[in-house]
Scaffold this active site. Sequence first.
Site, PDB file in Angstrom:
ATOM      1  N   SER A 111      38.435  29.798  52.966  1.00 23.21           N
ATOM      2  CA  SER A 111      38.356  28.571  52.068  1.00 23.21           C
ATOM      3  C   SER A 111      39.417  28.156  50.971  1.00 23.21           C
ATOM      4  O   SER A 111      40.391  27.592  51.628  1.00 23.21           O
ATOM      5  CB  SER A 111      37.142  29.038  51.102  1.00 23.21           C
ATOM      6  N   GLU A 117      29.041  25.525  40.349  1.00 20.52           N
ATOM      7  CA  GLU A 117      29.870  26.189  39.721  1.00 20.52           C
ATOM      8  C   GLU A 117      31.048  25.172  39.048  1.00 20.52           C
ATOM      9  O   GLU A 117      31.286  24.239  39.663  1.00 20.52           O
ATOM     10  CB  GLU A 117      30.818  27.149  40.572  1.00 20.52           C
ATOM     11  N   ALA A 118      31.831  25.468  38.022  1.00 24.43           N
ATOM     12  CA  ALA A 118      32.819  24.648  37.408  1.00 24.43           C
ATOM     13  C   ALA A 118      33.915  24.243  38.300  1.00 24.43           C
ATOM     14  O   ALA A 118      34.196  22.954  38.422  1.00 24.43           O
ATOM     15  CB  ALA A 118      33.491  25.258  36.280  1.00 24.43           C
ATOM     16  N   PRO A 135      36.349  40.884  37.944  1.00 21.41           N
ATOM     17  CA  PRO A 135      37.232  40.952  39.103  1.00 21.41           C
ATOM     18  C   PRO A 135      36.754  39.901  40.318  1.00 21.41           C
ATOM     19  O   PRO A 135      35.673  39.650  40.579  1.00 21.41           O
ATOM     20  CB  PRO A 135      36.786  42.553  39.519  1.00 21.41           C
ATOM     21  N   SER A 136      37.787  39.338  40.541  1.00 19.37           N
ATOM     22  CA  SER A 136      37.491  38.263  41.794  1.00 19.37           C
ATOM     23  C   SER A 136      37.020  38.887  43.021  1.00 19.37           C
ATOM     24  O   SER A 136      37.132  40.040  43.306  1.00 19.37           O
ATOM     25  CB  SER A 136      38.928  37.724  42.218  1.00 19.37           C
ATOM     26  N   GLY A 137      36.176  38.513  43.593  1.00 13.81           N
ATOM     27  CA  GLY A 137      35.494  38.813  44.900  1.00 13.81           C
ATOM     28  C   GLY A 137      36.234  38.281  46.171  1.00 13.81           C
ATOM     29  O   GLY A 137      35.937  38.240  47.290  1.00 13.81           O
ATOM     30  N   ARG A 168      40.187  37.914  37.069  1.00 11.61           N
ATOM     31  CA  ARG A 168      40.088  36.502  36.421  1.00 11.61           C
ATOM     32  C   ARG A 168      39.979  36.622  34.819  1.00 11.61           C
ATOM     33  O   ARG A 168      38.995  37.237  34.313  1.00 11.61           O
ATOM     34  CB  ARG A 168      39.357  35.731  37.065  1.00 11.61           C
TER      35      ARG A 168
END
Length: 557
Positions: A67, A386-387, A518-520, A526
């Site tokens: 992505s 999501e933003a 934590p980013s996934g 973040r």
Amino acid sequence: MNQEQQSALLRSASRFPIPTGAKFSYGTSGFRADASLLESTVFRVGILAALRSIQTRSVIGLMITASHNQVSDNGVKLADPSGGMLTQSWEPFADALANALHPHSLLQLLVDFIKKENIVLEGAPVSEVLLGRDTRPSGETLLEAAKQGITSFMGTTASNMGIVTTPQLHWMVRAKNKGIEATELNYYDQMLTSFRCLLDYIPQRDSTQNVSDKLVVDGADGVGGEKLENLKTRLGYLTVDVRNCGGGVLNEGVGADYVQKEKMAPRNFGPADAGMRCASLDGDADRLVYFYVISNSNKIDLVDGDKILSLFALFLKEQLCILNGPNDGKACNSYKASLGVVQTAYANGASTDYLKQMGLEVVMTPTGVKYLHEKAAEYDIGIYFEANGHGTVLFSDAFLSWLEIKNQELTSTSQDSDQHKAALRLLAVSRLINQAVGDALSGLFLVEAILKHMRWSIHKWNELYQDLPSRQLKVKVVDRTAVITEKAETKVVSPAGIQEAIDAETDKYPKGRCFIRPSGTEDVVRVYAEASSQEGADHLANSVVRLVEQYLGFGRS
Ligand code: G16
């Protein structure tokens, strides 16, 4: 599992050893890593997909994409029979499979899981997995690994849908399981027919307030731009200029993630585009943001996922009110549809206030479409965003059935009434917007139809409310999994003491709000900060970055 099947699995597993020292985790949206590390993981997710298809007796999707990540990364995720994300209850098993060191330990895991879940292999009907990939060069080899994994379960078919957007693959899985034709062409036909239907029911008003028919789109040099380019001749009044259509490096200085985080015009956009309505997709076209370039600069005004959500909420609420008539749902034969919105902690505080002022129920979940989608499905009309521009609108089966009947009734009693048009618009939205997952293409057509309906320019849309200044940063730390959060990721429970330190820092800023998680999808922590001034938001974010480094070990990216 019979001997023949066991031998087949052992044989194919031995061709895909896991890289030494690698550790994989099914994160926010599947497994993601540098593409060179992923062959064994994708192979094993192929096995998982086949098993899920056998268990559910339905078609499953397997998408190869990273992505918004950089082009050298790749990833893999599964779509469940509904077209939504893989059920969370299977994620621990996915982790275990991806990390099993030897073919025999992999086989043992499978045997135990099959027994625990009571999955019947023998005599199961033919199972099928739809495969798709984005434009990443590593996708081709990984797709082969996925096929090997899928077909190592005897009787399972791997159907390659080719290079598609992530939402297209999710849509195909959903359609196929509903017995609907599920080709890419069917996807476009459904989307564009409903788009035209929405345009047909635009109220006739003062023609001097016409909205510009031109839209400029940043395709992130990924799959979405290419798909949109091919649709250009089918869009009627709308002229779309697609840039970054595959000639440059995927997601590098382009795409929805870049535009949203950097608040800068993407490559091939600049001062000459000042004021134009522009949109940006991400690498696999599951995110959408809008923006316009500020005069004489490369800076932009961002119209993010929160504003898309607000636009959709406003329009859908209006249609529900028209449909229910002046008694607002109390009239005989009306249906009091529940309308709810779902956001995450990244939602700008001003957007949440705006939605609440509209009288809407706003629910917060952790980051990740899988959480938002699940929550939104509890409403008759559930809007989640999501933003970062990832979101969609879900319609309940009960509401849609009622709406179909209502539409038939109105067709015979009061065709051309406002009520009838509202019913037709709601039905068109339910067909236009992807019911399986957030989809930049279908989202874009819904935005365009609503702006045309409202006769709103992008500037007018952006004035719905004024965003609080914010800043998002990422920090590379020794071990991001050491950060454990609660309360929809707004509070850190571990490491001890860091939340108190963040709170003390945040208290220094008017309208200050800050969280870390934590980013996934990337190996980073973040940091999000909001304050009454941009300077304040930047300062707060940077101070919290230093706290993260202090508590978790150094390494900023
Ligand atoms: C994925 C998820 C989104 C999430 C994003 C960032 O997006 O689908 O729900 O917001 O990752 O996640 P994280 O902050 O955990 O890295 P995409 O567009 O990359 O698939």
